[in-house]
Design an enzyme around this catalytic site. Structure first.
Site, PDB file in Angstrom:
ATOM      1  N   GLU A  53       0.719  -1.255   0.142  1.00  0.00           N
ATOM      2  CA  GLU A  53      -0.058   0.070   0.009  1.00  0.00           C
ATOM      3  C   GLU A  53       0.887   1.137   0.074  1.00  0.00           C
ATOM      4  O   GLU A  53       0.454   2.374  -0.800  1.00  0.00           O
ATOM      5  CB  GLU A  53      -1.036  -0.129   1.018  1.00  0.00           C
ATOM      6  CG  GLU A  53      -2.191  -1.130   1.048  1.00  0.00           C
ATOM      7  CD  GLU A  53      -3.135  -0.619   0.105  1.00  0.00           C
ATOM      8  OE1 GLU A  53      -3.141   0.466  -0.487  1.00  0.00           O
ATOM      9  OE2 GLU A  53      -3.911  -1.489  -0.012  1.00  0.00           O
ATOM     10  N   ASP A  70      -6.223   8.505  -0.585  1.00  0.00           N
ATOM     11  CA  ASP A  70      -5.710   7.290   0.448  1.00  0.00           C
ATOM     12  C   ASP A  70      -4.861   7.815   1.228  1.00  0.00           C
ATOM     13  O   ASP A  70      -3.631   8.571   0.637  1.00  0.00           O
ATOM     14  CB  ASP A  70      -5.362   5.981  -0.349  1.00  0.00           C
ATOM     15  CG  ASP A  70      -6.499   5.472  -1.033  1.00  0.00           C
ATOM     16  OD1 ASP A  70      -7.618   5.716  -0.513  1.00  0.00           O
ATOM     17  OD2 ASP A  70      -6.290   4.685  -2.137  1.00  0.00           O
TER      18      ASP A  70
END
EC number: 3.2.1.17
Length: 147
Positions: A53, A70
């Site tokens: 991520e 994000d």
């Protein structure tokens, strides 16, 4: 003395900056925060997710095509989980500013991740985990770490 004060004031903002964790360092921090076996997911799952991520970077941000962003080491989304003040219709289900997810202290990220993983989708909420970690030997991510 004045020079020392100027020097301290120049470096003070750096204390609030994020951090790029080492693999084992992050594993230990996540374990301290109670992620090992949380909702049935081993520590290796969490470390693997963080790797793919954010590359272990607490300051990582990524803008999405829907206008959301994000944030942080686990790339927590502003549409659902935090408020960045610019995502229309943000639900802010973790009740935190997204900026809290960019700290070198991963407490806010872990607490929010616990809410996310408790949802019906579990770790499938993380695309990188689904695509890169699920069904693999995630224990390899903590192998050799002194935990």
């Amino acid at each position: 003395m004045r020079s020392l004060l100027v020097l301290v004031l120049c470096f003070l903002p750096l204390a609030a900056l994020g951090k790029v964790y080492g693999r084992c360092e992050l594993a230990a921090a996540m374990k301290r925060h109670g992620l090992d076996k949380y909702q049935g997911y081993s520590l290796g799952n969490w470390v693997c997710a963080a790797k793919f991520e954010s590359n272990f970077n607490t300051q990582a941000t990524n803008r999405n095509t829907d206008g959301s962003t994000d944030y942080g080491i686990l790339q927590i989304n502003s549409r659902w989980w935090c408020n960045d003040g610019r995502t229309p219709g943000s639900r802010n289900l973790c009740n935190i500013p997204c900026s809290a997810l960019l700290s070198s202290d991963i407490t806010a990220s872990v607490n929010c991740a616990k809410k996310i993983v408790s949802d019906v989708h579990g770790m499938n909420a993380w695309v990188a985990w689904r695509n890169r970690c699920k069904g693999t030997d995630v224990n390899a991510w903590i192998r050799g770490c002194r935990l």
